[in-house]
Scaffold this motif. Structure first.
Motif, mmCIF file in Angstrom:
data_model
loop_
_atom_site.group_PDB
_atom_site.id
_atom_site.type_symbol
_atom_site.label_atom_id
_atom_site.label_comp_id
_atom_site.label_asym_id
_atom_site.label_seq_id
_atom_site.Cartn_x
_atom_site.Cartn_y
_atom_site.Cartn_z
ATOM 1 N N VAL A 191 66.202 40.624 -11.793
ATOM 2 C CA VAL A 191 64.946 41.241 -12.236
ATOM 3 C C VAL A 191 64.197 40.284 -13.151
ATOM 4 O O VAL A 191 64.802 39.610 -13.996
ATOM 5 N N ARG A 192 62.888 40.235 -12.986
ATOM 6 C CA ARG A 192 62.008 39.499 -13.906
ATOM 7 C C ARG A 192 61.004 40.478 -14.509
ATOM 8 O O ARG A 192 60.295 41.170 -13.776
ATOM 9 N N VAL A 193 60.947 40.534 -15.840
ATOM 10 C CA VAL A 193 59.913 41.302 -16.528
ATOM 11 C C VAL A 193 58.873 40.313 -17.037
ATOM 12 O O VAL A 193 59.205 39.343 -17.728
ATOM 13 N N ASN A 194 57.620 40.549 -16.683
ATOM 14 C CA ASN A 194 56.548 39.600 -16.945
ATOM 15 C C ASN A 194 55.944 39.823 -18.328
ATOM 16 O O ASN A 194 55.552 40.947 -18.678
ATOM 17 N N ARG A 195 55.855 38.726 -19.095
ATOM 18 C CA ARG A 195 55.385 38.813 -20.474
ATOM 19 C C ARG A 195 53.914 39.202 -20.573
ATOM 20 O O ARG A 195 53.513 39.895 -21.512
ATOM 21 N N ASP A 196 53.087 38.814 -19.606
ATOM 22 C CA ASP A 196 51.651 39.016 -19.770
ATOM 23 C C ASP A 196 51.217 40.461 -19.586
ATOM 24 O O ASP A 196 50.298 40.935 -20.250
ATOM 25 N N ASP A 197 51.897 41.207 -18.702
ATOM 26 C CA ASP A 197 51.440 42.579 -18.440
ATOM 27 C C ASP A 197 52.565 43.607 -18.402
ATOM 28 O O ASP A 197 52.334 44.779 -18.122
ATOM 29 N N PHE A 198 53.807 43.177 -18.683
ATOM 30 C CA PHE A 198 54.967 44.076 -18.744
ATOM 31 C C PHE A 198 55.219 44.807 -17.424
ATOM 32 O O PHE A 198 55.723 45.926 -17.414
ATOM 33 N N THR A 199 54.869 44.166 -16.307
ATOM 34 C CA THR A 199 55.342 44.637 -15.012
ATOM 35 C C THR A 199 56.688 43.979 -14.726
ATOM 36 O O THR A 199 57.117 43.074 -15.444
ATOM 37 N N TYR A 200 57.349 44.423 -13.683
ATOM 38 C CA TYR A 200 58.599 43.757 -13.321
ATOM 39 C C TYR A 200 58.683 43.538 -11.817
ATOM 40 O O TYR A 200 58.064 44.248 -11.024
ATOM 41 N N ASP A 201 59.428 42.510 -11.431
ATOM 42 C CA ASP A 201 59.695 42.153 -10.045
ATOM 43 C C ASP A 201 61.196 42.087 -9.852
ATOM 44 O O ASP A 201 61.941 41.843 -10.813
ATOM 45 N N HIS A 202 61.647 42.289 -8.629
ATOM 46 C CA HIS A 202 63.085 42.186 -8.390
ATOM 47 C C HIS A 202 63.370 41.572 -7.033
ATOM 48 O O HIS A 202 62.536 41.622 -6.115
ATOM 49 N N TRP A 203 64.545 40.983 -6.932
ATOM 50 C CA TRP A 203 65.036 40.389 -5.695
ATOM 51 C C TRP A 203 66.499 40.784 -5.523
ATOM 52 O O TRP A 203 67.265 40.804 -6.495
ATOM 53 N N GLU A 204 66.892 41.101 -4.298
ATOM 54 C CA GLU A 204 68.291 41.414 -4.029
ATOM 55 C C GLU A 204 69.120 40.136 -4.078
ATOM 56 O O GLU A 204 68.709 39.081 -3.586
ATOM 57 N N VAL A 205 70.303 40.258 -4.657
ATOM 58 C CA VAL A 205 71.212 39.124 -4.770
ATOM 59 C C VAL A 205 72.155 39.134 -3.576
ATOM 60 O O VAL A 205 72.822 40.143 -3.326
ATOM 61 N N PRO A 206 72.227 38.054 -2.814
ATOM 62 C CA PRO A 206 73.180 38.022 -1.699
ATOM 63 C C PRO A 206 74.603 37.983 -2.226
ATOM 64 O O PRO A 206 74.947 37.174 -3.088
ATOM 65 N N GLY A 207 75.445 38.871 -1.735
ATOM 66 C CA GLY A 207 76.813 38.930 -2.248
ATOM 67 C C GLY A 207 76.823 39.539 -3.636
ATOM 68 O O GLY A 207 76.044 40.431 -3.954
ATOM 69 N N GLU A 208 77.720 39.030 -4.471
ATOM 70 C CA GLU A 208 77.854 39.571 -5.815
ATOM 71 C C GLU A 208 76.752 39.078 -6.736
ATOM 72 O O GLU A 208 76.134 38.046 -6.502
ATOM 73 N N GLY A 209 76.534 39.839 -7.802
ATOM 74 C CA GLY A 209 75.658 39.380 -8.867
ATOM 75 C C GLY A 209 76.410 38.434 -9.772
ATOM 76 O O GLY A 209 77.138 37.570 -9.301
ATOM 77 N N GLY A 210 76.278 38.598 -11.073
ATOM 78 C CA GLY A 210 76.972 37.684 -11.964
ATOM 79 C C GLY A 210 77.039 38.213 -13.373
ATOM 80 O O GLY A 210 76.334 39.145 -13.747
ATOM 81 N N TYR A 211 77.910 37.599 -14.156
ATOM 82 C CA TYR A 211 78.010 37.914 -15.574
ATOM 83 C C TYR A 211 76.889 37.195 -16.328
ATOM 84 O O TYR A 211 75.879 37.773 -16.691
ATOM 85 N N GLY A 212 77.097 35.910 -16.589
ATOM 86 C CA GLY A 212 76.097 35.154 -17.324
ATOM 87 C C GLY A 212 74.997 34.644 -16.422
ATOM 88 O O GLY A 212 75.090 34.683 -15.195
ATOM 89 N N MET A 213 73.918 34.179 -17.057
ATOM 90 C CA MET A 213 72.823 33.607 -16.288
ATOM 91 C C MET A 213 72.026 32.683 -17.202
ATOM 92 O O MET A 213 72.125 32.747 -18.425
#
Length: 481
Positions: free
Chosen positions: A321-343
């Motif tokens: 997920v990305r939350v956009n600083r300029d207008d506080f909307t958000y975008d998302h993309w499905e992660v192939p396979g597993e997600g993750g702990y750190g990033m």
């Protein structure tokens, strides 16, 4: 999948309209937490074996437990070891050339006509590591290994602090997993003489732990009554070329305990911790039978925050997920396979998820790439880029360096000692050295990635559990000062 939804809900200040550029609000209305307040929260729990649950230093290891002896590390070319207090340093030499030079700094960090590192100076030669079982955060000099201070992160010892993020001044924001974010000021001259006695009262080391409310370098605490308050990341701010001061430094955080499948991302005012904006995310997938929300956070060059969802792919893919600083909307993309702990986000603009796999997302093309699985996949947490094309990530008792373009493993650093759990926290400092912090452990390691030699072993942490930008180096590489 890709969505964009504007759902800003403000608690502490005047709300921004969607599309607002995000100037700082100044209304007096205050419905949210005030700086200096303290929340209670509930202890974190979870049935999955991969959960990062820590309760007073549990998770298979008692608070403050350690093994005896600190062996030195050698690459076979000769070592000289010195031990002072809880710090062991090792200098490795080959012929007449020593490997402990601290002269290289990756990434541009100088503002226009401003002092070095945009005003951060020596405050950026520090790593901040959360003592999860003690409810504190340690400030450690990355050059000497000396602990410069230790600070409480909540009025009680039950906050279970974990992720830390460092801003342009070297200040830290630490998220308490059982609720609340605390900011500690790095430079004593910027601390606040709250009792007006002409002296800054603050911790001077690990054994000098002041009572809650007494340390005048604890800038603010925002109470958040949520038992799932993990992600934290400073925005880049803007440099004032006249004053050489960074302005509009704010803090992203979030929680995921309102109801399964829902989360809230919040932006806090970096000056006082008040909530600028909240962004509800009501439709997160529920990839496990147990509910796990956002585990990591990092900003890009626009100060948008990227958030990783734990693991996934059973029965639904996790989201990035990305939350956009300029207008506080958000975008998302499905992660192939597993997600993750750190990033993390690296200098190239890539977004990385580090769990059992190492996944790279390119926001420009919305495409994914995977690094080869190591040992069939590793169970670990953090990762960080070095600003020169290598991503470092933990792998059991090692740290692997992955080429950010080819996705091949190009370095292997031996880190752990007997008694350590997996290397969970990974960071790069401003001298280009790599740090590894074992899960729920007492030690931290500083490694020269050029030689693979362990230059420093810090001893004295209490159930440390962290994977985030502990030095501020990742922030500077994404948006150099």
């Amino acid at each position: 999948m890709h969505s964009s939804i504007c759902l800003g809900v403000l608690l502490a200040t005047v709300p921004f309209a969607c599309g607002d550029a995000g100037g700082r609000a100044t209304a007096s209305d205050s419905a949210g937490p005030t700086a200096g307040s303290v929340g209670t929260g509930t202890s974190e729990s979870g049935s999955d074996s991969d959960s990062d649950t820590v309760t007073a230093g549990s998770d298979g290891q008692s608070a403050g437990s350690s093994t005896t002896g600190v062996p030195t590390t050698s690459d076979g070319t000769g070592t000289a070891t010195a031990t002072t207090g809880d710090v062991t340093t090792t200098t490795t030499t080959t012929g007449v050339s020593a490997t402990t030079s601290d002269t290289s700094t990756s990434g541009s960090t100088t503002g226009p006509n401003c002092d070095d590192m945009g005003g951060g100076g020596d405050a950026l030669s520090v790593i901040w590591i959360a003592n999860s079982g003690e409810g504190t955060v340690s400030k450690i000099d990355t050059k000497t290994g000396q602990e410069l201070g230790r600070y409480r992160t909540r009025a009680d010892a039950g906050g279970s602090p974990s992720r830390t993020s460092v801003n342009r001044h070297g200040d830290v924001a630490v998220a308490n997993r059982t609720g609340g974010v605390t900011m500690v000021i790095a430079r004593k001259e910027r601390c606040i003489d709250k009792n007006n006695d002409g002296v800054i009262q603050t911790s001077t080391g690990g054994a000098d732990l002041l009572a809650w409310g007494e340390d005048e370098c604890v800038g603010w605490h925002t109470a958040l009554a949520h038992g799932d308050n993990r992600p934290v990341a400073w925005t880049s701010g803007t440099l004032n070329p006249q004053t050489c001061e960074w302005e509009n430094l704010d803090v992203w955080t979030g929680w995921s305990d309102v109801a399964p499948g829902t989360a809230v991302v919040a932006l806090l005012d970096g000056d006082d911790g008040t909530i600028i904006q909240q962004v509800p995310i009501p439709d997160l997938p529920q990839p496990w039978s147990g509910w796990y929300g956002f585990y990591g956070a990092a900003v890009d060059q626009e100060s948008n925050v990227w958030l990783s969802q734990l693991q996934g792919n059973n029965p639904q893919p996790a989201w990035l997920v990305r939350v956009n600083r300029d207008d506080f909307t958000y975008d998302h993309w499905e992660v192939p396979g597993e997600g993750g702990y750190g990033m993390t986000v690296t200098a190239e603009g890539y977004v990385w998820l580090c769990g059992r796999s190492t996944r790279r997302f390119d926001p420009l093309t919305a495409t994914w790439a995977d690094a080869p699985l190591l040992n069939g996949g590793v169970h670990t947490g953090g990762c960080m880029g070095d600003g020169e094309g290598i991503l470092y990530r933990g792998s059991y008792a090692q740290i692997h360096g992955i080429d950010t373009q080819t996705m091949q493993v190009v370095k292997t650093l031996d880190v752990g000692q007997p008694g350590d759990d997996h290397i969970w926290g990974v960071a790069v400092d401003f001298d280009g050295k790599v740090w590894g912090v074992p899960r729920n452990g007492t030690r931290a390691y500083k490694i020269d990635p050029g030689t693979g030699a362990t230059e420093l072993v810090f001893q004295g942490l209490v159930s440390a559990y962290t994977y985030s930008d502990m030095t501020g180096f990742a922030l500077f590489n994404v948006t150099p000062g």
